[in-house]
Design a protein around this motif. Sequence first.
Motif, PDB file in Angstrom:
ATOM      1  N   TYR A  27       0.864  -1.172   0.000  1.00 43.34           N
ATOM      2  CA  TYR A  27       0.000   0.000   0.000  1.00 43.34           C
ATOM      3  C   TYR A  27       0.904   1.227   0.000  1.00 43.34           C
ATOM      4  O   TYR A  27       2.097   1.136   0.278  1.00 43.34           O
ATOM      5  N   ARG A  28       0.345   2.375  -0.296  1.00 48.23           N
ATOM      6  CA  ARG A  28       1.101   3.616  -0.127  1.00 48.23           C
ATOM      7  C   ARG A  28       0.970   4.036   1.326  1.00 48.23           C
ATOM      8  O   ARG A  28      -0.148   4.267   1.817  1.00 48.23           O
ATOM      9  N   GLN A  31       0.249   9.042   5.099  1.00 51.56           N
ATOM     10  CA  GLN A  31       1.045  10.176   5.554  1.00 51.56           C
ATOM     11  C   GLN A  31       0.480  10.800   6.819  1.00 51.56           C
ATOM     12  O   GLN A  31       1.227  11.162   7.741  1.00 51.56           O
ATOM     13  N   GLU A  32      -0.837  10.919   6.896  1.00 43.48           N
ATOM     14  CA  GLU A  32      -1.467  11.569   8.050  1.00 43.48           C
ATOM     15  C   GLU A  32      -1.247  10.765   9.332  1.00 43.48           C
ATOM     16  O   GLU A  32      -0.935  11.322  10.392  1.00 43.48           O
ATOM     17  N   ALA A  33      -1.409   9.443   9.239  1.00 47.36           N
ATOM     18  CA  ALA A  33      -1.193   8.600  10.421  1.00 47.36           C
ATOM     19  C   ALA A  33       0.260   8.679  10.872  1.00 47.36           C
ATOM     20  O   ALA A  33       0.547   8.767  12.078  1.00 47.36           O
ATOM     21  N   ALA A  34       1.178   8.655   9.915  1.00 49.97           N
ATOM     22  CA  ALA A  34       2.600   8.737  10.254  1.00 49.97           C
ATOM     23  C   ALA A  34       2.922  10.060  10.934  1.00 49.97           C
ATOM     24  O   ALA A  34       3.629  10.090  11.957  1.00 49.97           O
ATOM     25  N   TRP A  35       2.397  11.167  10.405  1.00 46.96           N
ATOM     26  CA  TRP A  35       2.629  12.470  11.023  1.00 46.96           C
ATOM     27  C   TRP A  35       2.051  12.502  12.436  1.00 46.96           C
ATOM     28  O   TRP A  35       2.654  13.079  13.366  1.00 46.96           O
ATOM     29  N   ALA A  76      10.112   8.545   8.623  1.00 48.66           N
ATOM     30  CA  ALA A  76      10.518   7.808   7.423  1.00 48.66           C
ATOM     31  C   ALA A  76       9.300   7.310   6.661  1.00 48.66           C
ATOM     32  O   ALA A  76       9.314   7.239   5.423  1.00 48.66           O
ATOM     33  N   ARG A  77       8.233   6.991   7.368  1.00 48.13           N
ATOM     34  CA  ARG A  77       7.000   6.580   6.684  1.00 48.13           C
ATOM     35  C   ARG A  77       6.333   7.763   6.000  1.00 48.13           C
ATOM     36  O   ARG A  77       5.648   7.583   4.993  1.00 48.13           O
ATOM     37  N   VAL A  78       6.505   8.947   6.547  1.00 47.69           N
ATOM     38  CA  VAL A  78       6.037  10.150   5.839  1.00 47.69           C
ATOM     39  C   VAL A  78       6.763  10.272   4.509  1.00 47.69           C
ATOM     40  O   VAL A  78       6.151  10.514   3.464  1.00 47.69           O
ATOM     41  N   MET A  79       8.086  10.085   4.547  1.00 45.32           N
ATOM     42  CA  MET A  79       8.873  10.149   3.318  1.00 45.32           C
ATOM     43  C   MET A  79       8.501   9.010   2.362  1.00 45.32           C
ATOM     44  O   MET A  79       8.481   9.185   1.143  1.00 45.32           O
ATOM     45  N   ALA A  80       8.191   7.838   2.936  1.00 43.43           N
ATOM     46  CA  ALA A  80       7.837   6.686   2.108  1.00 43.43           C
ATOM     47  C   ALA A  80       6.501   6.907   1.384  1.00 43.43           C
ATOM     48  O   ALA A  80       6.272   6.318   0.326  1.00 43.43           O
ATOM     49  N   HIS A  81       5.645   7.739   1.943  1.00 50.39           N
ATOM     50  CA  HIS A  81       4.389   8.058   1.256  1.00 50.39           C
ATOM     51  C   HIS A  81       4.673   8.702  -0.096  1.00 50.39           C
ATOM     52  O   HIS A  81       3.997   8.414  -1.088  1.00 50.39           O
ATOM     53  N   LYS A  82       5.686   9.548  -0.132  1.00 48.63           N
ATOM     54  CA  LYS A  82       6.036  10.244  -1.378  1.00 48.63           C
ATOM     55  C   LYS A  82       6.886   9.366  -2.290  1.00 48.63           C
ATOM     56  O   LYS A  82       6.781   9.464  -3.515  1.00 48.63           O
TER      57      LYS A  82
END
Length: 288
Positions: A27-28, A31-35, A76-82
């Motif tokens: 999945y992608r 981002q919101e959950a990671a933030w 890092a998961r925020v970055m992984a979203h992109k």
Amino acid sequence: MPTVSYDAEGPPFGPIVNGTQIVFYHYRPNQEAAWGFVVLFGLAAAGHVFFFFKLRAWHFLPLVLGVIGQVFGYYARVMAHKNPNIAGPFIMQNLLILGMAPLIAATVYMSLSRIINALDLRDQMFISPKLTTVFYIIVDIGCFVTQVFGSVMPASGDPDGIALGRNLVIGGLIAQLAALSLFLFSTFHAQLRARRSTTKYAENSTLLNGSKYFITTYAITSLMTVRALIRAIEYLQGADGYIMAHEAFLYVFDAAPMVCIPALYIVIHPGRLVRDASKMERGIELHG
């Protein structure tokens, strides 16, 4: 030289090495959950840095480092979203989210020893609290090493490396589960001794209120046990398993329990018990 390409459309996301895709995510990443957990772990880290100095709780250093590591793991998961196909964010989040848990566990183990000492129960324990703590720390170091190495090896793209990394993580998680189960028994034994205690603190038990520290230790150990169990099942299922394919499991059974642990320790900090016991000790010596 291996040929590497990417399926930009995905999911699943990850590099295609010599025609075989190495799956980073099914999945992608949200981002919101990671933030959200970047903020929650950041607040927890700030709170514990404050108590680290205020209560001189030096044994909380592994927990402070572990919580800060969780901040960067979820970033890092925020970055992984992109960039879900890129190895860097995947390695970083895998390394920090998996690898920081043993650091947090180390503080939990050391805290029980300090609770026992603060309640003057050392002579009533079958095994010295110091020796018990050393045992748990040694196991914890082994869990840390195996999970750190195991968490980064899938990014190599080598099938043998991926299999070895998975086995290392599973081994580390199973060892952690065994240690946590034994630690629950150690906590129960210490609380039982505290209830039967006839030490000089017996008449002041309501002032020290050691029971709430034992209850907190039970709660925290249970959270860590559930987290380790779900992660072990996840890796046993493999990259195509149900848990790894659904991001909700990470946040419900890893992120949430791990952020609750420092939160509980902020509310009921063992450093306060150590401080109160030290004050009481000085008072007894002055009036003894």
